[in-house]
Design an enzyme around this catalytic site. Structure first.
Site, PDB file in Angstrom:
ATOM      1  N   CYS A 144       0.820  -1.211   0.000  1.00 16.08           N
ATOM      2  CA  CYS A 144       0.000   0.000   0.000  1.00 16.08           C
ATOM      3  C   CYS A 144       0.850   1.255   0.000  1.00 16.08           C
ATOM      4  CB  CYS A 144      -0.948  -0.012   1.193  1.00 16.08           C
ATOM      5  SG  CYS A 144      -2.060  -1.405   1.114  1.00 16.08           S
ATOM      6  N   TYR A 191      21.249  -6.732  -1.338  1.00 19.60           N
ATOM      7  CA  TYR A 191      20.392  -5.722  -0.719  1.00 19.60           C
ATOM      8  C   TYR A 191      18.914  -5.908  -1.075  1.00 19.60           C
ATOM      9  CZ  TYR A 191      25.063  -3.885  -0.207  1.00 19.60           C
ATOM     10  OH  TYR A 191      26.401  -3.773   0.077  1.00 19.60           O
TER      11      TYR A 191
END
Ligand SMILES: *Cc1c(COP(=O)(O)O)cnc(C)c1O
Length: 432
Positions: A359, A388
């Site tokens: 969201c 990463y």
């Protein structure tokens, strides 16, 4: 390292000889799949240059790029050390059978408890970052009647051309001692005067995702100049010159980084030349690749779900992961390519924006991605997600973190299982 897309006789994407469509059947999506051989090849490529140049060296993997027990085991078995930046990484490295002597500890705010852990484990080297840390460490060593090897992290004033969030070699960095102001020399004097700290060398790390060798050359020259100065003024003899990591990798077709070997070749050439000129003994040269060892080795596999057409503007295609398993696009505007696992080389018929399920409007994985026609259930592959990615993963929106598999010679091994809903509640205590 070139980005080679491997396919099998059915035209499906393979990783480490494993059909990715079979992989997702077994392990689900999102799935991060590493090609183990690629990691081994990168390690070998770095080491080969040092060996050829007959230089004492150490390759130290920056484990923040991908920290997992399986990863520590893999690199330990291949003669590579690791650096850690927290007690958690140190714990994982030790649990992953990394020899303490092969561990380096970095960080700009190592906690007293973390330093104590490092002293207790007698790790190979603590890279001293600031004056406070010298105080903390001195207290611990005195209390425990212990000694430890240390190196001095300095900012050589070199700025590598890269994204501003990932440059660390300039003087206003939060990491390390500044040279120009005299801080670095003062720190070295303190360390040399402390009988419990054995100063083994100096360290710098000029940034990340660096494509050109110039920054490393400048840093190497500056580091040797500093060594010469400290040799003459303080009688300091460094055993180790650590030039950090930051070697760039290829995320998209547009990226053209130098091969790892070329960086190392140049670094060695310049260090040898400058050391000879300065009339010093050649120290061991250490490098700390993170991204370059694992970045291109992994591909994330997602399942395509909904899609949305915004008339004349763009076409969104949503996948079952996103910023929770790869925050780099949102954090650094990092770019990726994507293709369909069932036919990676299929002719594109559309330009789409790949978004995640989180969201946040910033939850975009790939902008302007050329793809063939897609339908719900298709498996989308995003390569070069090995660094990463998982280490920065979160449970935002209570989405479980993905599973990770190591693939090699046609075999897949689960190395991190998919998080479950129960896992996500494991630390929570009910009010009732
Ligand atoms: C992050 C980091 C590295 C590794 O950087 P990569 O870009 O992943 O190669 C090496 N050394 C230090 C001190 C770091 O902080």
């Amino acid at each position: 390292m070139t980005q080679t897309i491997s396919t099998n006789s059915q035209g499906h994407l393979t990783i480490g000889g494993v059909d990715t469509l079979e992989l997702v059947k077994e392990f689900g999506t999102p799935l991060i799949a590493y090609d183990v051989k690629q990691i081994k090849q990168q390690i070998a490529a770095f080491k080969e240059v040092f060996i050829k140049e007959n230089v004492s060296y150490r390759v130290t993997y920056a484990s923040k790029a991908f920290s997992a027990l399986a990863m520590y085991q893999l690199i330990a078995a291949n003669g590579v050390g690791c650096d850690v930046v927290s007690g958690g990484e140190l714990y994982a490295a030790l649990q992953g059978s990394m020899a303490p002597e092969m561990i380096e500890f970095h960080g700009n705010n190592k906690l007293p408890a973390e330093l104590e852990m490092a002293v207790d484990a007698q790790i190979g080297c603590i890279v001293i970052d600031n004056f406070q840390e010298i105080e903390f460490l001195d207290e611990i060593l005195t209390r425990k009647q212990q000694t430890i090897k240390v190196a001095l992290r300095i900012t050589p004033g070199v700025e590598a051309e890269t994204h501003e969030y990932i440059t660390t070699g300039q003087s206003d960095s939060k990491f390390g001692f500044d040279v120009l102001s005299g801080q670095a020399k003062k720190a070295l004097e303190q360390l040399l005067a402390n009988p419990r700290m054995q100063v083994c060398g100096i360290h710098c790390h000029i940034g990340s995702q660096i494509f050109a060798v110039d920054g490393f050359i400048m840093a190497a020259k500056e580091m040797v100049r500093i060594l010469k100065q400290w040799h003459d003024e303080l009688g300091f003899e460094a055993q180790i010159l650590n030039l950090g990591g930051g070697f760039g990798i290829r995320y998209t077709k547009e990226d053209q980084p130098l091969p790892a070997q070329d960086f190392v070749k140049e670094i060695i050439r310049v260090v040898k030349q400058e050391i000879t000129q300065a009339n010093l003994n050649l120290p061991e040269i250490w490098i700390e690749p993170g991204r370059a060892l694992v970045g291109q080795a992994a591909t994330t596999l997602y399942t395509i779900g909904s899609s949305k057409e915004v008339a004349d503007v763009c076409h969104f295609i949503a996948v079952d992961g996103g910023m929770g398993d790869n925050i780099r696009p949102a954090l650094y505007q990092a770019k990726y390519d994507a293709f369909l696992a069932k036919d990676p080389l299929a002719k594109p018929t559309q330009v789409a924006t790949i978004v995640g399920k989180y969201c946040e409007s910033g939850d975009v994985l790939v902008k302007n991605c050329e793809l063939p026609d897609t339908k719900p259930g298709d498996i989308l592959a995003i390569p070069s997600t090995g660094a990463y990615g998982y280490t920065m993963a979160s449970n935002y929106n209570r989405n479980p973190r993905p599973a990770v598999v190591f693939c090699e010679d046609g075999q897949a091994k689960l190395v991190i299982r998919r998080e479950t809903y129960q896992d996500m509640l494991a630390y929570e205590l009910s009010l009732r």
